[in-house]
Design a protein around this motif. Structure first.
Motif, mmCIF file in Angstrom:
data_model
loop_
_atom_site.group_PDB
_atom_site.id
_atom_site.type_symbol
_atom_site.label_atom_id
_atom_site.label_comp_id
_atom_site.label_asym_id
_atom_site.label_seq_id
_atom_site.Cartn_x
_atom_site.Cartn_y
_atom_site.Cartn_z
ATOM 1 N N ARG A 43 0.849 -1.214 0.000
ATOM 2 C CA ARG A 43 0.000 0.000 0.000
ATOM 3 C C ARG A 43 0.879 1.257 0.000
ATOM 4 N NH1 ARG A 43 -4.295 1.741 4.484
ATOM 5 N NH2 ARG A 43 -5.289 3.356 3.250
ATOM 6 N N PHE A 78 2.003 6.682 -6.702
ATOM 7 C CA PHE A 78 0.915 7.632 -6.985
ATOM 8 C C PHE A 78 1.372 9.073 -6.712
ATOM 9 C CE2 PHE A 78 -2.892 9.992 -5.572
ATOM 10 C CZ PHE A 78 -3.627 9.926 -6.750
ATOM 11 N N PHE A 79 2.121 9.245 -5.627
ATOM 12 C CA PHE A 79 2.635 10.578 -5.255
ATOM 13 C C PHE A 79 3.577 11.112 -6.347
ATOM 14 C CE2 PHE A 79 6.075 13.001 -3.065
ATOM 15 C CZ PHE A 79 5.323 14.133 -2.770
ATOM 16 N N CYS A 88 1.625 12.153 -9.277
ATOM 17 C CA CYS A 88 0.935 13.426 -8.998
ATOM 18 C C CYS A 88 1.902 14.601 -9.113
ATOM 19 C CB CYS A 88 0.325 13.400 -7.593
ATOM 20 S SG CYS A 88 -1.153 12.409 -7.521
ATOM 21 N N ILE A 89 3.106 14.395 -8.589
ATOM 22 C CA ILE A 89 4.133 15.456 -8.668
ATOM 23 C C ILE A 89 4.385 15.818 -10.135
ATOM 24 C CG2 ILE A 89 6.658 15.792 -8.433
ATOM 25 C CD1 ILE A 89 5.489 16.350 -5.797
ATOM 26 N N ALA A 128 2.424 1.666 -3.432
ATOM 27 C CA ALA A 128 1.411 2.195 -4.354
ATOM 28 C C ALA A 128 1.198 3.686 -4.115
ATOM 29 C CB ALA A 128 0.106 1.439 -4.179
ATOM 30 N N LEU A 129 1.170 4.032 -2.843
ATOM 31 C CA LEU A 129 0.966 5.440 -2.469
ATOM 32 C C LEU A 129 2.140 6.315 -2.937
ATOM 33 C CD1 LEU A 129 -1.483 6.494 -0.919
ATOM 34 C CD2 LEU A 129 -0.083 6.626 1.122
ATOM 35 N N PHE A 145 1.223 17.562 -11.653
ATOM 36 C CA PHE A 145 0.940 18.916 -11.167
ATOM 37 C C PHE A 145 2.139 19.870 -11.266
ATOM 38 C CE2 PHE A 145 -2.250 16.541 -8.394
ATOM 39 C CZ PHE A 145 -3.303 16.806 -9.255
ATOM 40 N N ALA A 146 3.276 19.348 -11.680
ATOM 41 C CA ALA A 146 4.467 20.214 -11.778
ATOM 42 C C ALA A 146 4.258 21.288 -12.851
ATOM 43 C CB ALA A 146 5.689 19.377 -12.120
ATOM 44 N N PRO A 147 4.660 22.513 -12.580
ATOM 45 C CA PRO A 147 4.519 23.573 -13.606
ATOM 46 C C PRO A 147 5.594 23.408 -14.683
ATOM 47 C CG PRO A 147 5.472 24.469 -11.596
ATOM 48 C CD PRO A 147 5.262 23.023 -11.345
#
Lengths: 260, 178
Positions: free
Chosen positions: B5, B12-13, B16-17, B8-9, B20-22
């Protein structure tokens, strides 16, 4: 209800992680620039506010201004060397070399170098202006390099010595003794340069160029103005390979050279 | 189960980075870093996606000299397999001994499953190129199947290669990056 709660329990860490990642992105954004860096942005705006007439802007008819002709004193420009002049009906281009940095620059009328603005082009000299002063720069003449140049070209494998081309690059006027070109236009736009004269024994003749050829591209770049043609020649030291595309008898022909 | 878990987390993080990174702003920052070395990327169109990034129709200039144009530079950030792809690159002033004038495509990829190697594949004026860069040994090895007229056009460049059997050329060099 229990099932939903268990789903929320499983998913909530993922949502928190996603929010945390978004937060990192937002914080990162605060330290990063918002605009792209274009090369053009380095050119300062050329609006001359001193010439701005408020009365004209507001619609008032200005009174006739007295035109006073002042005989200006001419100064010699010692920081630059004028290597070549190519004058045509539209103005022409010149090549100047900065004595300090030894960088060659191609200028057309209105362009500046180190604050000196090129305002007039004459067959043997040019006039620059800076801080309301006018400066003349006379054409620099070098010795004839013709004979030594031809020997250094190997005709069979079309390998051209970089040294040879650099010799020409330092003495542009010797080019015009061996070749002359004129622009070819279509719909008022230059599509290439026609070879109107070529000395077959010269370096250009040995390279395979013929009278009547229209040079349309160099290294896939269309040649649409004189400045562009000179710039390519001026940057010859950066090339390892030259592909000159000419229109000969209506057909395109590539002339390939390796520069060593 | 708990470890799985957490893994997986973590994955996933990371995704997401990346998502969402500019990315565009990071690219602007990179442009500024390159400009300090007189290298400019101009007139480009930027397309930012969740896990990829495109720079289209860029013009590259170095010390005020137009080096060339690149039709598309594509970055793929997929953690397990990352790609940097160049398409339709045309160099004008070419002073690099190993880079041909016209590059149809160049793919530089990094795969987590072979973590010590960067894989290079390209089709260009010179021919079909495949190679690897070993990150531990810091060694570059390239294999080239030359194009028809490459021997004439790029004879100077090919002198850097070793001729192997069946007209295959190879190039080996140690490049210290760090």
């Amino acid at each position: 209800m229990k099932k939903i709660l268990s789903y929320i329990k499983i998913l909530s860490p993922f949502v928190i992680v996603a929010l945390f990642a978004k937060l990192i992105g937002v914080v990162l954004l605060m330290f990063l620039p918002y605009t792209s860096l274009e090369k053009d942005t380095f050119v300062p705006p050329s609006i001359d506010f001193r010439n701005y007439k408020l009365d004209k802007a507001l619609g008032f008819s200005p009174g006739k201004e007295k035109v006073v002709k002042i005989k200006e004193k001419m100064y010699d420009l010692k920081d630059l060397v004028l290597k070549a002049i190519y004058k045509d009906n539209h103005g022409g281009v010149v090549i100047v070399v900065d004595i300090k940095t030894k960088d060659a620059t191609v200028l057309s009328k209105g362009e500046s170098i180190r604050g000196y603005k090129l305002i007039e082009i004459y067959p043997k000299y040019v006039i620059f202006s800076k801080n309301k002063k006018r400066y003349t720069l006379k054409l620099y003449d070098n010795s004839n390099i013709q004979d030594t140049v031809i020997k250094e070209i190997q005709k069979d494998n079309l390998v051209v010595s970089k040294k040879v081309l650099m010799k020409y690059a330092t003495n542009f006027n010797s080019i015009w003794r061996n070749i002359s070109i004129e622009d070819v236009k279509k719909d008022k736009k230059i599509i290439g340069f026609k070879v109107t004269y070529i000395r077959q024994k010269s370096v250009f003749g040995k390279l395979g160029l013929k009278k009547g050829d229209i040079i349309i591209r160099v290294n896939s770049q269309p040649i649409t103005n004189y400045a562009q043609a000179f710039k390519i020649y001026n940057n010859i030291k950066y090339y390892d390979y030259l592909e000159v595309t000419v229109l000969r008898n209506g057909k395109e022909k590539d002339l390939d050279y390796e520069i060593q | 189960m708990k470890i799985l878990r957490y893994i997986a987390l973590f994955i996933f993080f990371i995704y997401c980075i990346i998502a969402f990174a500019p990315k565009t702003n990071i690219y602007y920052k990179l442009e500024r870093v390159l400009s300090k070395n007189n290298l400019y990327i101009s007139h480009e169109k930027i397309v930012q996606n969740l896990f990829s990034f495109d720079i289209k129709n860029s013009e590259i200039s170095y010390e005020n000299i137009n080096i060339g144009k690149i039709g598309n530079i594509h970055f793929d950030f997929l953690i397990f397999s990352n790609h940097l792809k160049f398409k339709d690159a045309n160099l004008v002033a070419n002073n690099f001994k190993l880079i041909p004038k016209s590059i149809d495509n160049l793919d530089i990829s990094y795969n987590v499953f072979s973590p010590t190697k960067i894989i290079i594949c390209s089709k260009n004026d010179l021919g079909v190129v495949s190679g690897t860069f070993d990150l531990i040994k810091q060694h570059l090895s390239i294999t080239l199947k030359p194009a028809k007229n490459a021997r004439v056009k790029y004879s100077a460049m090919l002198r850097n290669f070793k001729i192997q059997k069946k007209g295959i050329y190879t190039y080996e060099k140690n490049i210290k990056l760090y």
